[in-house]
Write an enzyme that holds these catalytic residues in place. Sequence first.
Site, PDB file in Angstrom:
ATOM      1  N   TRP A  13       0.821  -1.225   0.000  1.00 31.27           N
ATOM      2  CA  TRP A  13       0.000   0.000   0.000  1.00 31.27           C
ATOM      3  C   TRP A  13       0.850   1.269   0.000  1.00 31.27           C
ATOM      4  O   TRP A  13       0.324   2.364  -0.042  1.00 31.27           O
ATOM      5  CB  TRP A  13      -0.963  -0.029   1.194  1.00 31.27           C
ATOM      6  CG  TRP A  13      -2.028  -1.081   1.043  1.00 31.27           C
ATOM      7  CD1 TRP A  13      -2.362  -1.734  -0.117  1.00 31.27           C
ATOM      8  CD2 TRP A  13      -2.889  -1.606   2.061  1.00 31.27           C
ATOM      9  NE1 TRP A  13      -3.385  -2.629   0.121  1.00 31.27           N
ATOM     10  CE2 TRP A  13      -3.728  -2.579   1.451  1.00 31.27           C
ATOM     11  CE3 TRP A  13      -3.048  -1.368   3.423  1.00 31.27           C
ATOM     12  CZ2 TRP A  13      -4.688  -3.286   2.153  1.00 31.27           C
ATOM     13  CZ3 TRP A  13      -4.004  -2.077   4.133  1.00 31.27           C
ATOM     14  CH2 TRP A  13      -4.820  -3.022   3.509  1.00 31.27           C
ATOM     15  N   LYS A  14       2.153   1.094   0.108  1.00 31.03           N
ATOM     16  CA  LYS A  14       3.086   2.235   0.042  1.00 31.03           C
ATOM     17  C   LYS A  14       2.647   3.340   0.997  1.00 31.03           C
ATOM     18  O   LYS A  14       2.131   3.054   2.080  1.00 31.03           O
ATOM     19  CB  LYS A  14       3.234   2.706  -1.407  1.00 31.03           C
ATOM     20  CG  LYS A  14       3.559   1.546  -2.358  1.00 31.03           C
ATOM     21  CD  LYS A  14       3.973   1.976  -3.727  1.00 31.03           C
ATOM     22  CE  LYS A  14       4.286   0.738  -4.565  1.00 31.03           C
ATOM     23  NZ  LYS A  14       4.791   1.017  -5.896  1.00 31.03           N
ATOM     24  N   HIS A  98      12.857  -2.179  -1.479  1.00 27.09           N
ATOM     25  CA  HIS A  98      12.010  -1.772  -2.613  1.00 27.09           C
ATOM     26  C   HIS A  98      12.720  -0.674  -3.402  1.00 27.09           C
ATOM     27  O   HIS A  98      13.380   0.180  -2.822  1.00 27.09           O
ATOM     28  CB  HIS A  98      10.646  -1.276  -2.092  1.00 27.09           C
ATOM     29  CG  HIS A  98       9.651  -1.115  -3.210  1.00 27.09           C
ATOM     30  ND1 HIS A  98       9.681  -0.034  -4.057  1.00 27.09           N
ATOM     31  CD2 HIS A  98       8.634  -1.899  -3.631  1.00 27.09           C
ATOM     32  CE1 HIS A  98       8.710  -0.164  -4.955  1.00 27.09           C
ATOM     33  NE2 HIS A  98       8.063  -1.299  -4.715  1.00 27.09           N
ATOM     34  N   GLU A 171      11.075  -7.071  -9.507  1.00 29.70           N
ATOM     35  CA  GLU A 171      10.310  -5.902  -9.916  1.00 29.70           C
ATOM     36  C   GLU A 171      11.152  -5.050 -10.869  1.00 29.70           C
ATOM     37  O   GLU A 171      11.977  -4.236 -10.420  1.00 29.70           O
ATOM     38  CB  GLU A 171       9.945  -5.052  -8.695  1.00 29.70           C
ATOM     39  CG  GLU A 171       9.045  -5.770  -7.714  1.00 29.70           C
ATOM     40  CD  GLU A 171       8.168  -4.778  -6.944  1.00 29.70           C
ATOM     41  OE1 GLU A 171       6.946  -4.874  -7.084  1.00 29.70           O
ATOM     42  OE2 GLU A 171       8.720  -3.913  -6.241  1.00 29.70           O
ATOM     43  N   SER A 218       2.981  -3.131 -12.116  1.00 31.73           N
ATOM     44  CA  SER A 218       1.778  -2.826 -12.915  1.00 31.73           C
ATOM     45  C   SER A 218       0.863  -4.021 -13.176  1.00 31.73           C
ATOM     46  O   SER A 218       0.268  -4.151 -14.253  1.00 31.73           O
ATOM     47  CB  SER A 218       2.169  -2.161 -14.239  1.00 31.73           C
ATOM     48  OG  SER A 218       2.712  -0.886 -13.997  1.00 31.73           O
ATOM     49  N   GLY A 239       1.016  -3.230  -6.271  1.00 33.96           N
ATOM     50  CA  GLY A 239       0.952  -1.893  -5.689  1.00 33.96           C
ATOM     51  C   GLY A 239      -0.407  -1.257  -5.960  1.00 33.96           C
ATOM     52  O   GLY A 239      -1.390  -1.522  -5.259  1.00 33.96           O
ATOM     53  N   GLY A 240      -0.477  -0.439  -7.010  1.00 36.12           N
ATOM     54  CA  GLY A 240      -1.698   0.323  -7.325  1.00 36.12           C
ATOM     55  C   GLY A 240      -2.985  -0.491  -7.255  1.00 36.12           C
ATOM     56  O   GLY A 240      -3.969  -0.065  -6.633  1.00 36.12           O
TER      57      GLY A 240
HETATM   58  P1  PGA Z   1       2.573  -1.321  -8.977  1.00 33.99           P
HETATM   59  O1  PGA Z   1       3.627  -1.403  -7.774  1.00 33.99           O
HETATM   60  O2  PGA Z   1       1.751  -2.578  -8.946  1.00 33.99           O
HETATM   61  O3  PGA Z   1       1.748  -0.091  -8.693  1.00 33.99           O
HETATM   62  O4  PGA Z   1       3.360  -1.197 -10.237  1.00 33.99           O
HETATM   63  C1  PGA Z   1       4.296  -2.600  -7.469  1.00 33.99           C
HETATM   64  C2  PGA Z   1       5.308  -2.360  -6.375  1.00 33.99           C
HETATM   65  O5  PGA Z   1       5.978  -1.332  -6.386  1.00 33.99           O
HETATM   66  O6  PGA Z   1       5.464  -3.177  -5.460  1.00 33.99           O
END
Ligand code: PGA
Length: 256
Positions: A13-14, A98, A171, A218, A239-240
């Site tokens: 969730w950053k 990360h 990643e 993504s 992430g998103g």
């Molecule tokens: P994202 O992020 O799915 O929004 O690209 C992935 C991550 O940074 O762990």
Amino acid sequence: MIDKNNRIIVANWKMNLNLAETRDLSAKMVEKFKDFNEGTVVVCPNHISLSETKNILKDSPIKLGSQHVYWESKGAYTGEISTEMLLEAGCEYVIIGHSERRKYVLENYEMVNKMVKAVINTEKLIPIVCIGENWDERKTDKVDFVLVDQLQQALGGVNIVGNQQVIIAYEPIWAIGSGNAMEPSEAEYSHKIIKLALNGMFGMPTVNRSFRIIYGGSINSSIAKDFTNIDYLDGLLVGGASLDAEEFYKVAKIIL
Ligand code: PGA
């Protein structure tokens, strides 16, 4: 491809949600996943939300993870958080190194190595170690070299004993948050390189027993299906798309 029940999906969730929003999303996740018993589902909220999130998750199959940890166990390290504190908050997983941390707070693989060792020493927390090339490295055909080098720096001197699990999150930096995931066949190639490098470092039996390799960058529910049948893929880091309970659930159902 490993046993589907050993697969894992991690929500990162950053720094996107405040406490109220984290509570709200956690409650929605609990509802969505209440009868879900495939693989492992992990959510990683910000540090101040960990304990409350743990309470919300308490009767749910969803596990708690942190987005960061420090390698020292206690002392004058302003702003940092220890493995002990994460365990106290109910964490079982921790994301390490990360690329956003490497970019914005200048973490390097020497630091990542110390964090991995501190986490493994707990014999309780599972590290999710991030590696991946940037666009220039991809364009100049350095992907293999970069991945092997990052693994060696991150995991050098690490001793895997007993039931210790380690997750490597591949990643590609250019794919994160870009809306353009990597081609599954290219991800499969990188996962194979990672697997071979790990075999060289730890030996195949240890790698098969202790390591999982997941993809991040993504991912959303419309493309997750393309990642279901690729070799050496044990899950996803999202992430998103993990900021929406329904969307994350759809991805989890596809991949787990
Ligand atoms: P994202 O992020 O799915 O929004 O690209 C992935 C991550 O940074 O762990």
